[in-house]
Design a protein around this motif. Structure first.
Motif: not given
Length: 258
Positions: A1-5, A36-48, A50-56
């Motif tokens: 799981m990837a979070l951010g900007d 290489e392994g038994d992984w799945e992936y999600a990415n919620l990051a969106v450009r622009g 800020k910290i408060g927006q990532v949290i909310n």
């Protein structure tokens, strides 16, 4: 799981076959993990964002997917705003990390890049240093792993950066993916050798331009990148306002995924 900007969305690593037309280091890491392994992936990051927006906007959605491993990098867009209260923002950041820790997720946090050699962003260096110390304290408090962007000096090479001078290009994202896989390997989260599976293209030779060509490049950069950025700041808009997360649900990502 990837979070951010934009850093985690992959801005600068252009790929027209991907959602939002970007690949990026997180996709590159996921490609190796899924192969290489038994992984799945999600990415919620969106450009622009800020910290408060990532949290909310990203935290609850991410927690609902119960990630085993989560990467978080947010704060670069706050650091660029001198009036932003970093102490208050990092208290919220700590609360976000704590919720993942309480849920049992392994957590990777990033320090901010050292802008000492950047004519445009060097003045933000003291704020980035404060941010980094807060990130280290949070990591110590909650047992998170640090991906230490600040100390990875090879990223000072301009050949790893996109023409906008704010984001890494495909070479930078490939190097970052290898660095993150190396961190995961040394922490026993993944195989120690998986970082070698990231293909590292050769760096091009440094361009030698005349004074006139350098001036034309500066004027072109100011028109195409600096002016729109200033306009967004003045109007309170973001480059990510019309975008959604690339991979809001888990997928098994491959090199050919789109």
């Amino acid at each position: 799981m990837a979070l951010g900007d934009s850093f985690t969305e992959g801005v600068g690593d252009v790929d027209s076959t991907r959602p939002n037309q970007m690949r990026g280091w997180a996709d590159r890491v996921a490609e190796v993990l899924c192969a290489e392994g038994d992984w799945e992936y999600a990415n919620l990051a969106v450009r622009g964002k800020k910290i408060g927006q990532v949290i909310n906007q990203q935290l609850d959605q991410a927690l609902a997917l119960s990630p085993d491993l989560v990467t978080i990098y947010a704060g670069g867009n706050d650091i660029l705003r001198p009036k932003a209260d970093l102490d208050a923002l990092m208290r919220g950041y700590e609360g976000m990390v704590r919720r993942f820790a309480e849920a049992g997720s392994k957590i990777v946090l990033f320090t901010g890049f050292d802008t000492v050699e950047s004519p445009l962003f060097s003045k933000t260096r003291p704020r980035t240093a404060i941010y980094n110390e807060k990130v280290r304290e949070i990591a110590d408090q909650h047992g998170a792993v640090i991906a230490d962007y600040w100390r990875w000096r090879e990223f000072s090479d301009i050949r790893y950066w996109a023409v906008d001078r704010l984001h890494m290009n495909e070479l930078g994202h490939a190097l970052m993916a290898a660095k993150v896989l190396e961190v995961l390997g040394t922490q026993g989260i993944t195989d120690e050798n998986w970082s070698s599976k990231i293909q590292q293209p050769s760096l091009p030779d440094f361009a030698v331009n005349s004074r006139g060509e350098k001036l034309r490049q500066e004027l072109g950069w100011a028109k195409e990148h600096l002016a729109p950025w200033v306009k967004r700041r003045l109007t309170g808009t973001s480059s990510g306002d019309s975008l959604s997360a690339k991979y809001p649900d888990y997928i098994r990502l491959t090199v050919d995924a789109n």
